[in-house]
Design a protein around this motif. Structure first.
Motif: not given
Length: 560
Positions: A324-327, A331-333, A399-404
């Motif tokens: 429930k917490k992004k990212p 499932a790929k992450i 997810e529109g993110l550049e990094e974790i």
């Protein structure tokens, strides 16, 4: 990151041991200075004629609850399994035999079980154990007000789930009366299931199915919180409980099979640091030490020490991912994080207890329609660091993110869990470029935070409640009480629910294989390894055995 700390009780013990010279000036925690077999035996309470036989061991956490209907962890069950007994019990070989019930029958309809209780069974306070005590206990665990995490294990009983999930304003008493548990007389209990359940008899030896003394609970609902009010029906009774420090069990003189119980007393210290417990074992203050420090496990295994035992365990060590917490909704992450862990390094260089890397969820030791379920499953994923990087990049883009962002691993205070977390932390840094911090908390705090969804990644472990793949695959049903990953998949739910009801062994096993494949494809949890049960036991202690899904059992132990 919080630092790992001892409890005050453990710190006191360490200081006391140091002052009395028990450590002998060596770093015994490393396992390099003294073999387990070379430690001094305690002589003051056991072994000699006419003296009490006292077994001394450690429980690594304060029990969350010692009420059979409310307990949920191994830190609870180790006590319960010796203080209580169900309708059935298991032999050291794992055979289901008579416990409180002397016999039982299953009707031709496949759902109606009739249990006949023995005549000579009593509670530790001398009250007779009755069929009504079982009805009362099971309906209490199902009651909405009890909010028992393990209530779902009673859903196999007709009307159990409906009663447990009663909505506000519902006629709760009518729902309770409709549950398929009926008392024909003081010694006869009739149980009607929702549908045929192949492993129901196995469940009747599990602690959620233990009885509770109805009279005692109605007079004092808090009876299970202190030793002075504690009443049980097993081979031992709780006589002392110094919270977060120690517990003492004594032989139950009212137990019907007391002639087979040789110990007079069992003394637990509550210590969350296995190094301290190991030092106490070496100095002769403990007769059984579990768990052991990981480096000690490796050392004793190499030495073939006769006091080192490494038994099979029906259990899996894994990490929950809060979907429930992004990212981590992607499932790929989640799969990238799983594929970036070198499990062989962890089991050989960190855990060191003969564990087996896990590339699926259901452990070895459960029969499939043909062969072993886990062996037939095989590896459902693999470690691949380059593929992990690729999946991480794809997932971040989606997810529109550049990094974790920096993430936390939550684990309960334990040196072994810390070392595994540190190894995973470094692997994710090296293989994925992700910064990870570690948080250690008391076990009950961890459980509470998982239930509240207050984590990103947390250490998890599951010991099978009974010997069937269902005890693992039903954990991740939508809204399941132990689905801490907060994951849901309708196909998974369908496969698991089908396998719960089918009597065709081949068909139901296949559905559970299918469900496990979905689980590992979406990876809401990350399996790390399949457990073993490595422990140290003094050579003068006999009769200890380890069921495939429990801690070492001392019901029939003796001290020479």
């Amino acid at each position: 990151m919080r630092k790992s700390t001892f409890s005050l009780a453990a710190l006191f013990i360490v200081l006391l041991l140091a002052l009395t010279g028990c450590f002998g000036g060596d770093d015994s925690s490393s396992g390099t200075t003294e073999k387990a077999g070379g430690s001094k035996k305690g002589e003051e309470t056991k072994g000699s004629s006419g003296s009490k036989k006292v077994l001394r061991l450690n429980n690594n956490e304060e029990p969350g609850s010692l009420h059979p209907g409310l307990a949920q962890g191994t830190h609870d069950s180790w006590i319960l399994e010796h203080a209580f007994e169900g309708l059935t019990k298991k032999t050291p070989e794992g055979e289901i035999v008579d416990g409180m019930a002397e016999k039982w029958e299953l009707a031709d309809d496949g759902v109606t079980w009739t249990f006949h209780l023995k005549d000579d069974i009593k509670w530790s306070n001398g009250d007779p154990v009755t069929a009504e005590d079982f009805e009362f206990a099971w309906k209490y665990a199902l009651s909405p007000e009890a909010a028992a995490d393990y209530a779902y294990q009673l859903y196999y009983i007709k009307g159990g789930e409906k009663y447990n999930n009663a909505e506000e304003g519902a006629d709760v008493q009518t729902l309770a009366d409709a549950v398929g548990i009926k008392v024909e007389d003081e010694k006869t209990l009739v149980v009607t299931l929702e549908q045929p359940t192949p492993y129901f008899l196995d469940l009747t030896s599990f602690y959620t199915y233990y009885p509770v003394n109805k009279k005692v609970q109605e007079e004092n609902p808090e009876w299970a919180e202190e030793a002075k009010t504690y009443v049980s029906n097993g081979p031992f009774k709780l006589v002392e409980w110094e919270h977060k420090e120690g517990m003492k069990l004594a032989k139950n003189e009212h137990y019907y099979d007391q002639d087979k119980i040789h110990l007079d007393e069992v003394d637990f210290v509550i210590i969350d640091d296995e190094n301290t417990a190991w030092q106490m074992y070496q100095s002769g203050q403990l007769d059984l030490a579990y768990p052991l420090p990981q480096d000690v496990q490796g050392q004793l295994g190499e030495q073939n020490d006769p006091e080192f035992h490494k038994d099979k365990d029906l259990a899996v060590y894994y990490y929950n991912i809060n979907t429930k917490k992004k990212p981590f909704n992607n499932a790929k992450i989640r799969k990238a994080f799983s594929m970036a862990i070198d499990r062989k390094v962890i089991v050989e260089n960190v855990a060191q207890g003969g564990q087996k890397p896990a590339y699926s969820v259901v452990p070895p030791g459960i029969d499939d329609a043909q062969g072993d379920f886990q062996e037939n499953t095989g590896a459902l994923f693999k470690e691949d660091f380059e593929e992990a990087k690729k999946l991480l990049a794809e997932g971040l883009k989606e997810e529109g993110l550049e990094e974790i962002p920096p993430i936390d691993i939550l684990y309960n205070t334990n040196e072994g869990h810390k070392r595994v977390a540190e190894a995973v932390q470094e692997m994710w840094r090296k293989n994925l470029g992700v910064e990870v911090t570690l948080q250690n908390v008391e076990f009950q705090v961890k459980l509470d935070r998982e239930k509240a969804g207050d984590f990103e990644i947390s250490r998890g472990g599951w010991v099978g409640d009974y010997v069937d793949p269902m005890t693992f695959v039903d954990l991740w049903l939508t809204d399941g009480p132990f689905n801490d990953a907060n994951w849901s998949n309708p196909d998974y739910d369908e496969f698991v629910k089908f396998a719960r009801t089918s009597l065709d062994q081949e068909e139901r096993m296949q559905k559970m294989h299918d469900a496990e494949k979905i689980l590992m494809d979406e990876m809401p949890i990350i399996p790390i390894y399949f457990y073993t049960t490595p422990y140290a036991l003094k050579s003068n202690v006999t009769g200890v055995y380890t069921p495939i899904n429990s801690y070492p059992q001392f019901k029939y132990a003796d001290i020479e």
